[in-house]
Design a protein around this motif. Structure first.
Motif, short mmCIF file in Angstrom:
data_model
loop_
_atom_site.label_atom_id
_atom_site.label_comp_id
_atom_site.label_asym_id
_atom_site.label_seq_id
_atom_site.Cartn_x
_atom_site.Cartn_y
_atom_site.Cartn_z
N THR A 459 0.70 -1.30 0.10
CA THR A 459 -0.13 0.01 -0.10
C THR A 459 0.98 1.18 0.21
OG1 THR A 459 -0.08 -0.07 2.38
CG2 THR A 459 -1.78 -0.99 1.17
N ALA A 460 0.25 2.40 -0.38
CA ALA A 460 1.07 3.60 -0.53
C ALA A 460 1.17 4.08 0.69
CB ALA A 460 0.28 4.58 -1.45
N GLY A 461 2.18 4.77 1.35
CA GLY A 461 2.25 5.51 2.55
C GLY A 461 3.29 6.70 2.66
N GLY A 462 3.24 7.12 3.86
CA GLY A 462 4.08 8.46 4.04
C GLY A 462 4.96 8.19 5.35
N LEU A 463 5.56 9.10 5.73
CA LEU A 463 6.35 9.21 6.93
C LEU A 463 5.54 8.94 8.23
CD1 LEU A 463 8.84 12.17 6.23
CD2 LEU A 463 9.59 9.90 6.06
N PRO A 464 6.19 8.14 9.24
CA PRO A 464 5.66 7.84 10.48
C PRO A 464 5.10 9.38 11.04
CG PRO A 464 7.39 6.59 10.47
CD PRO A 464 7.65 7.60 9.30
N LEU A 465 4.19 9.26 11.87
CA LEU A 465 3.21 10.56 12.36
C LEU A 465 4.21 11.21 13.20
CD1 LEU A 465 -0.03 8.99 13.39
CD2 LEU A 465 0.51 10.13 11.29
N GLY A 466 4.40 12.37 13.25
CA GLY A 466 5.24 13.19 14.11
C GLY A 466 6.65 13.74 13.66
N ILE A 467 6.95 13.20 12.48
CA ILE A 467 7.98 13.44 11.96
C ILE A 467 8.28 14.90 10.96
CG2 ILE A 467 10.01 12.74 10.20
CD1 ILE A 467 9.70 10.02 11.40
N ASP A 468 7.33 15.00 10.50
CA ASP A 468 7.11 16.22 9.51
C ASP A 468 5.42 16.33 9.43
OD1 ASP A 468 6.88 17.93 7.66
OD2 ASP A 468 7.70 17.10 5.97
N PRO A 469 5.08 17.54 10.05
CA PRO A 469 3.61 17.74 10.09
C PRO A 469 3.09 17.82 8.57
CG PRO A 469 5.13 19.51 10.87
CD PRO A 469 5.73 18.65 10.66
N ASP A 470 3.73 18.22 7.74
CA ASP A 470 3.22 18.38 6.49
C ASP A 470 3.09 17.49 5.49
OD1 ASP A 470 2.87 21.21 7.06
OD2 ASP A 470 4.85 21.81 6.81
N THR A 471 3.65 15.94 6.06
CA THR A 471 3.52 15.06 5.10
C THR A 471 2.18 14.59 4.47
OG1 THR A 471 5.44 14.12 6.27
CG2 THR A 471 4.15 12.58 4.98
N ASP A 472 2.25 14.22 3.14
CA ASP A 472 1.08 13.68 2.49
C ASP A 472 1.06 12.22 2.78
OD1 ASP A 472 0.25 16.24 1.70
OD2 ASP A 472 1.31 16.16 -0.04
N TYR A 473 -0.27 11.61 2.79
CA TYR A 473 -0.61 10.20 3.14
C TYR A 473 -1.40 9.76 1.77
CZ TYR A 473 1.78 11.14 7.57
OH TYR A 473 2.61 11.42 8.34
N PRO A 474 -0.94 9.28 0.96
CA PRO A 474 -1.87 8.77 -0.47
C PRO A 474 -2.55 7.52 0.37
CG PRO A 474 0.60 8.28 -0.70
CD PRO A 474 0.74 8.93 0.52
#
Length: 715
Positions: A459-474
């Motif tokens: 599955t598509a994914g992004g960085l763990p929560l809390g590392i970069d508050p502006d990360t996108d989560y496809p």
């Protein structure tokens, strides 16, 4: 009398009885001895003043340490200090055994002990006699020391109050074993019975709850912190006439009530009752006092551990969710197993969140760490996720908001204690079996198909929560067929026992594919594959062996094959997987190849498996190279074993249809359709409303003489 002054004339009388006289002042560190005492110490027979070091050099080292303990005990109880001492010569050999009796006193101003006592040689008894077996030659010391070592070890290993009481009841003291024991505790101004041994249950009722002001030995000990020794029924009756009738019916002859003291606080009393008369000599009192101290420490540790376990269970019950009512067409099971040691709550969690339209969301996550802070952050993050989900946000928006929230929680604290959290969030439609999911650095989900095949769903994914508050989560769309089971877990289930993600997954895959039974049984089997039987809240020996927290969530779409409920849906003979490969993610071609290999794990012909994977790689590469669109893979295996077929279809939004080319010998491309025509049993190209799809099939029972199907005819 002061140190250095002539000893009293009574010394002449004692000398005639071969008994020496001595005086010891710990403030000055000097010991004055008369001639008899000097002779017994192996010195010239004359009065002399010695230093503590000089006296200590004449005594056995173990006996010197015992003297200090007996003196402190005698002062506390206001009794004589009596001890047997071995006298050593210059070569370290025992030359005689003496008995010392003294009346110690403690000066609180000078903070020193002052003792005046006697010393008399003890004749060694004849070997083989009862006396010879008992006390003088050192056997009694070794027996007592061995008993105290065993008792201390057993009490130190006791994990609960019940175990401590059981160990205390089994103690066999050297030479004077009690046949009745009781442990009393203090609750406010009341004396209660914590446990007892040797008395019928209904006979202890009068002692279960009484006031501390009662004229009863245990109550007096709890009030004053001083031991009470009663050597005879007459002594008991005279000292405690009000409660003698309560003790009389047990038929005991002697009683010892000792304080249970921890860190200067008396927490209760310990009763040792004897069916025969006991004189309670200093040696016997020393043993009882030592046991009482060890018992108090063990009860204190056990009580603290039980309080912590009760707190842990309460925190777990408060933090872990209830999975809620039954969901039509779906079944769900979950497990949480904390790590061992400390507070049995960590950063792993799972949740199920009701959503409008009969939909629901499933969540699993892991906050970094296994401490109280991790547990607190987990609780706050879980609440935030529920709030964002209830507001109606899509999965990508839920994780984006949660990441921003979690970054604010952790960045305001200690810079050296920054935390992150992994999370997988999916919205489930129980009617269609579809899932819209987003992933923040967490493990990919696993699906166990109705026929037992287990696949990791990329599955598509992004960085763990809390590392970069502006990360996108496809987001990724998944579909569960009837009988499919989705598994979500934290890395503690996979990597425990020295495994990495790959070897840990192979271990769990065997359990998933071989298991037959219900969903709850499957959850237990998965956790049991790591460490043995489990439950929702495990804090016993299993938790002690944990290397990392475990959170596990299983979601089954009802149908034959999952074992999660009765259903009339016929068992499907098709297993299917889907995967998207974006233009910006060419590395997912390798993931797609592994997906197909997993789907064909039980295909008997290895050459056909390799051919199918090669053709898939060609088709996906062609889409990424020759179009500007993404590719969607749909692969399925259908049919009964021995007559199955593989069908692989790759769809894109490109307008140009593929066509055969005849590349030269040195050409680096243009052979894709030639390979498909050569290796596939059937293939074709199908235009769509927008774009096209190209597909191929491989038959398990294909007749080699038939050759591949005609591409144009198949199209």
């Amino acid at each position: 009398m002061r140190t250095g002054e002539p000893l009293p004339e009574v010394g002449d009388v004692l000398a005639a009885l071969a008994t020496g006289l001595w005086h010891w002042d710990t403030a000055t560190g000097e010991v004055t001895v008369d001639a008899v005492t000097a002779r017994l110490l192996g010195l010239p027979a004359e009065q002399v003043t010695l230093t503590e070091a000089q006296v200590r050099s004449r005594l056995h080292p173990v006996d010197w340490n015992e003297i200090t303990g007996v003196v402190q005990l005698a002062v506390a109880e206001g009794t004589l200090a009596e001890v047997r001492i071995r006298i050593m010569d210059e070569l370290g050999h025992v030359v005689r055994v003496v008995r010392s009796r003294s009346k110690p006193a403690f000066d609180p101003v000078r903070k020193a002990y002052e003792l005046t006592g006697t010393l008399q040689e003890v004749a060694e008894p004849t070997p083989g006699t009862p006396a010879g077996r008992s006390a003088v030659t050192g056997d009694w010391r070794r027996s007592r020391e061995a008993f105290l070592l065993d008792a201390g070890r057993a009490l130190a290993e006791a994990r609960s109050t019940e175990e401590v009481l059981r160990v205390a009841a089994a103690l066999s003291m050297p030479g004077f074993t009690p046949d009745g024991l009781a442990v009393f505790g203090v609750a406010g101004d009341r004396l209660t019975v914590i446990g007892h041994h040797g008395q019928p249950e209904n006979e202890v009722n009068p002692f279960v709850d009484m006031s501390l002001d009662t004229d009863y030995p245990a109550a007096e000990v709890a009030r004053t912190g001083r031991a009470v020794y009663l050597s005879s029924p007459q002594q008991y009756r005279s000292r405690y006439p009000m409660t003698w009738h309560l003790a009389e019916r047990f038929g005991r002859r002697s009683w010892a009530y000792l304080p249970l003291t921890v860190a200067g606080r008396t927490m209760g009393a310990w009763l040792a009752a004897f069916a025969y008369p006991v004189a309670f000599t200093p040696d016997e009192r020393s043993v009882l006092t030592t046991v009482a101290r060890m018992l108090a420490q063990a009860l204190s540790r056990a009580g603290a551990a039980e309080t912590q376990r009760e707190l842990t269970d309460g925190v777990q019950r408060a933090m872990l969710p209830v999975l809620g009512p039954e969901i039509p067409g779906m079944d769900i099971a979950a497990r949480y197993v904390p790590t061992g040691g400390g507070l049995q709550v960590g950063g792993d969690w799972y949740d199920m969140i009701p959503l409008p339209g009969e939909r629901f969301a499933i969540v699993i996550g892991d906050v970094q760490g296994h401490d109280v802070r991790a547990a607190a952050l987990m609780g706050q993050l879980r609440i935030a996720l529920r709030a964002y989900a209830s507001e109606g946000h899509r999965p990508d928006a839920v994780l984006s908001r949660a990441s921003h929230f979690f970054h604010g929680l952790t960045s305001d604290g200690d810079p050296g204690d920054l935390r992150f959290a992994t999370c997988y969030y999916a919205e489930v439609d129980p009617v269609t079996g579809t899932l819209e999911s987003a992933r923040a650095g967490h493990l990919d989900p696993v699906v166990r198909m109705a026929d037992g095949t287990a696949l990791i769903l990329a599955t598509a994914g992004g960085l763990p929560l809390g590392i970069d508050p502006d990360t996108d989560y496809p987001t990724t769309r998944l579909a569960l067929e009837p009988g499919d089971t989705l598994m979500l877990c934290t890395d503690g289930l996979v990597e425990t026992g020295g495994h990495d993600l790959q070897t840990g997954w192979h271990r769990l895959r065997v359990v998933l594919e071989d298991h037959e039974g219900g969903l709850e049984d499957l959850a237990d089997a998965l956790v049991g594959a790591v460490h043995g039987p489990s439950s929702h809240h495990t804090t016993g020996p299993l938790a002690d062996r944990r290397e990392d927290d475990i959170a596990l969530l299983l979601l089954c779409r009802q149908g034959e094959g999952c074992g999660c409920g009765d259903s009339t849906v016929a068992r499907p003979t098709v297993r299917r997987t889907m995967l998207s490969v974006a233009q910006a993610e060419p590395a997912r071609i390798a993931t797609a190849r592994q997906h197909l290999r997993d789907l064909l794990h039980d295909w008997p012909d290895e050459d056909q498996r390799d051919a199918a994977v090669l053709l898939l790689s060609e088709m996906l590469t062609n889409v990424l190279v020759h179009t500007d669109t993404d590719a969607l893979l749909v692969a399925e295996v259908a049919g009964e074993p021995g007559e199955r077929r593989i069908r692989v279809e790759v769809t894109d939004n490109g307008d140009d249809l593929p066509h055969k080319r005849r590349p030269g010998e040195m050409a680096s491309s243009g052979r894709g359709l030639m390979l498909i025509e050569l290796l596939a049993d059937a293939w074709g190209v199908a235009p769509r409303g927008k774009g096209k799809s190209i597909w191929y099939e491989v038959y398990e029972s294909a007749d080699p003489e038939d050759g591949p199907a005609d591409g144009s005819a198949a199209a």
